[in-house]
Design an enzyme around this catalytic site. Structure first.
Site, PDB file in Angstrom:
ATOM      1  CE  LYS A  29      -0.617   0.271   5.028  1.00 22.44           C
ATOM      2  NZ  LYS A  29       0.109   1.515   5.206  1.00 22.44           N
ATOM      3  CB  THR A  30       3.949   2.299   1.807  1.00 28.09           C
ATOM      4  OG1 THR A  30       3.375   1.989   3.084  1.00 28.09           O
ATOM      5  CG2 THR A  30       4.768   3.573   1.920  1.00 28.09           C
ATOM      6  CG  ASP A 214      -1.048   4.857   5.053  1.00 26.22           C
ATOM      7  OD1 ASP A 214      -1.600   3.850   4.573  1.00 26.22           O
ATOM      8  OD2 ASP A 214       0.029   4.799   5.676  1.00 26.22           O
ATOM      9  CD  GLU A 215      -2.223   1.660   8.303  1.00 26.33           C
ATOM     10  OE1 GLU A 215      -3.298   1.015   8.322  1.00 26.33           O
ATOM     11  OE2 GLU A 215      -1.117   1.107   8.309  1.00 26.33           O
ATOM     12  CD  GLN A 245      -3.566  -5.010   8.223  1.00 28.22           C
ATOM     13  OE1 GLN A 245      -2.556  -4.875   8.921  1.00 28.22           O
ATOM     14  NE2 GLN A 245      -3.521  -4.893   6.908  1.00 28.22           N
ATOM     15  NE  ARG A 601       1.119  -7.679  11.074  1.00 29.42           N
ATOM     16  CZ  ARG A 601       0.820  -6.929  10.035  1.00 29.42           C
ATOM     17  NH1 ARG A 601       1.646  -5.986   9.632  1.00 29.42           N
ATOM     18  NH2 ARG A 601      -0.303  -7.114   9.359  1.00 29.42           N
TER      19      ARG A 601
END
Length: 669
Positions: A29-30, A214-215, A245, A601
């Protein structure tokens, strides 16, 4: 853009309508956000000063900024704004000071400052100041839900709500008198400003021609409203998020904001990023299987080209001590048989209290570790106190520092006197310290409080002159001596041991200043040294470097956004994960998302452990395996002691690993 997959390219190129990029864990995503910023500048020709990107942490903002700078390859990106939500809010406040009625140099209260102010107000109203943190949480929730004190009073359902709403009103009046805002105000005040001042909203809508968030699943109601206001009718908006998330409901996050996007932006396009670049197939299959038990507005399923990988290991342990022994044994085994680096391991848990026993075992085995979320040196109360004294010596207009130390140690300067002082300073457009010394303040305060404030101001001014003329570190030592701060710590703390630890921290700060003055900052003023110490982002980068060769200990909440080759997800038991409070409040869905975050993770191996007995509330209690274990695909699990046992050779290998570790400790390895 050959290094982007087709879905990522679609997200980068789409600019005609609002866009939601539903980005699964590890899906890049980044990369999408930063490539889109570069695309807007280089291909679309949008001036960088009209692009704003927001995220939730300084670290994420720094990473995004560095990536964009690299992509633009030296091209002028002047004016490009990449920051946290709160930094954006702060920039709006600074630009719109006059409309908001603040004077320059307003202070920002952190959580401790806010709690201290609430305690003062509660004492003044003969209330219970021990409950200040509960009131603080409630007021913060109201602000995040965009409720004013008047609206909070109107919605009050019982006497406690009414009292809290009245305290909220008094708290806001006191903040205004001090020319201060708290953390929540950094978002709420811009929203209120834009609601009431259309010309200010026009200015910012003209400035922000494309907004990237973002997020997005972590936004609260106030942040969502700010986004809507800034994009306006242009609706040039790209948001990136993952409803699976969303694990911050306890601090106001609303995953339903993803649903509201469909309602408020009718032309919304959704692009799903489902290819995971982080984890092996079995790990992703387990994550998909688990999260499928939650309801979804947007369905997605992670997949990977990295191969199936190893089965997930489930370790059944007798007690928490046995669990720690097994986990540490595995780390040692991998370190000595596979030459694995310590930085490749993470131990993830639901609550901070689980870390202590792991810390002890890692220290005993000489294994370096990094405890994420531990109390940082500069966030300790005593360090914040002394740093506030130093900040005020360096900058007499630092009102936040003034308010923190004016009664530390106690000087019997009450909240009503400080409120009058704040109002007078605001009228005169000067700092609180300067206001103490003005003749006009004599008309506002009675004799004894006036004398106390004047004595304090005179004392500060005296040390300001000494800091400029004498050796700065010696000045600090003299100041601590005159304050009698060491004895104040012993009076305040419940135990001598705690007071001694706090005083040692203060001495460490002074020694740090002394080292700076003798090395990097030879001959510099106290003000320069204070600036050096308050460069928090430098300290954050230092922490990251220090943790590189260490096992990471971390809560599941803190782990979001990170990845590790080998993950131990410990304490997978009912009442722990899912947590008892969430079970009682019927909030299993968020706990499931938290477990999903932990699973995703892991890059190569995932080991999940639970215990049969655990010490709770001072008693040994039986534990049940978490319901989430039953939601994982059985065919991809390797239950130790159930359908799989270590071979004799594997047991021998682990024994040799321990022996090798002991030899290394003794220097014979």
């Amino acid at each position: 853009m050959p290094d982007l997959n087709s879905r990522q390219q679609e997200a980068v190129h789409h600019i005609d309508t609002p866009l939601l990029v539903l980005a699964g864990a590890g899906s890049g995503k980044t990369r999408v956000i930063t490539r889109k910023i570069a695309y807007l500048v280089e291909t679309i020709g949008l001036d960088p000063r009209h692009i704003t990107a927001v995220t939730f942490t300084n670290k994420a903002a720094r990473e995004m900024k560095a990536r964009v700078d690299s992509l633009l390859k030296g091209k002028d990106a002047k004016g490009l704004s990449i920051s946290t939500f709160h930094t954006l809010g702060l920039n709006i406040l600074r630009r719109e000071l006059k409309l908001l009625g603040f004077k320059p140099g307003f202070s920002i209260f952190d959580a401790q400052d806010s709690e201290g102010l609430l305690k003062e107000l509660l004492r003044k109203g003969k209330g219970d100041d021990d409950a200040a943190s509960n009131y603080q949480w409630r007021i913060s929730k109201w602000k995040n839900d965009m409720l004013t004190p008047e609206q909070a009073v109107a919605q009050a359902e019982d006497d406690l709500d009414i009292r809290t709403a009245q305290l909220y009103a008094n708290y806001q009046r006191a903040l205004r008198a001090y020319n201060a805002v708290d953390f929540d105000d950094l978002i709420l005040l811009p929203v209120q400003l834009f609601q009431q001042q259309p010309e200010a909203l026009d200015r910012w809508q003209n400035k922000v021609r494309h907004l990237l968030v973002d997020e997005y699943q972590d936004t609260n109601l106030t942040q969502y409203e700010l986004v809507k206001q800034l994009v306006g009718v242009r609706q040039a908006l790209t948001v990136v998020g993952d409803d699976d998330q969303s694990v911050y409901a306890w601090r106001g996050a609303r995953p339903e904001n993803l649903i509201r996007l469909k309602e408020d932006f009718r032309r919304l396009k959704v692009v799903k990023l489902e290819q995971n670049y982080r984890s092996s197939g079995r790990i992703l299959k387990a994550a998909n299987s688990l999260i499928a038990n939650n309801p979804h507005i947007f369905e997605k399923r992670l997949w990977s080209k990295l191969g199936p990988g190893e089965p997930l290991r489930i370790m059944t342990c007798k007690t928490e001590a046995h669990e720690v022994e097994r986990v540490v044994s595995e780390i040692i085994h991998n370190k000595f048989t596979k030459s694995t680096s310590y930085r490749d391991f993470a131990i993830l848990y639901r609550g901070n209290h689980q870390a202590r026993i792991f810390e002890t075992a890692l220290r005993q085995n000489n294994i370096p570790y990094f405890l994420s979320g531990g109390t940082s040196f500069f966030s300790r109360t005593e360090i914040k106190d002394i740093m506030s004294y130093l900040r005020l010596l360096a900058n007499p207009d630092d009102d936040a520092a003034f308010l923190r130390i004016v009664n530390t140690p106690r000087r019997e300067i009450g909240s009503s006197t400080l409120e009058k002082l704040g109002l007078y300073a605001t009228e005169r457009k000067i700092g609180l310290l300067a206001a103490c010394e003005e003749l006009g303040f004599e008309q506002k305060a009675s004799k004894r409080p006036l004398e106390r404030t004047r004595v304090f101001a005179h004392w500060i001014r005296q040390f300001q002159r000494r800091a400029e003329a004498d050796h700065p570190v010696q000045t600090v030592r003299s100041m601590l001596h005159e304050l009698d701060y060491e004895n104040w710590l012993y009076e305040k703390h419940t135990s001598d041991k705690a007071a001694e630890r706090s005083w040692e921290n203060v001495l460490e700060l002074v020694e740090w200043l002394d080292r700076l003055h003798k090395s990097d900052l030879v001959g510099e003023s106290l003000a320069e040294m204070v600036i050096h110490l308050t460069l928090r982002d430098v300290l954050e980068r230092q922490d990251e470097k220090e943790s590189q060769e260490q096992v990471t200990l971390m809560t599941l909440h803190a782990s979001k956004g990170l990845e590790f080759p080998h993950v131990f997800l410990v304490g997978m038991e009912e009442d722990l994960l899912p947590h008892r409070t969430s079970i009682e409040e019927d909030n299993i869905e968020e706990e499931r998302r938290l477990a999903y975050v932990g699973i995703t993770r892991a890059q190569r191996t995932l080991t999940i452990s639970y215990v049969a007995k655990r010490k709770k509330y001072g008693e040994i209690m039986l534990c049940e395996p978490s319901r989430f274990l039953q939601e994982l695909p059985e065919e991809d699990l390797n239950w130790e002691g159930k359908n799989s046992k270590l071979t004799k050779e594997e047991k021998q290998q682990r024994g040799n690993s321990h022996l090798a570790n002991m030899k290394a400790l003794l220097g014979n390895g």
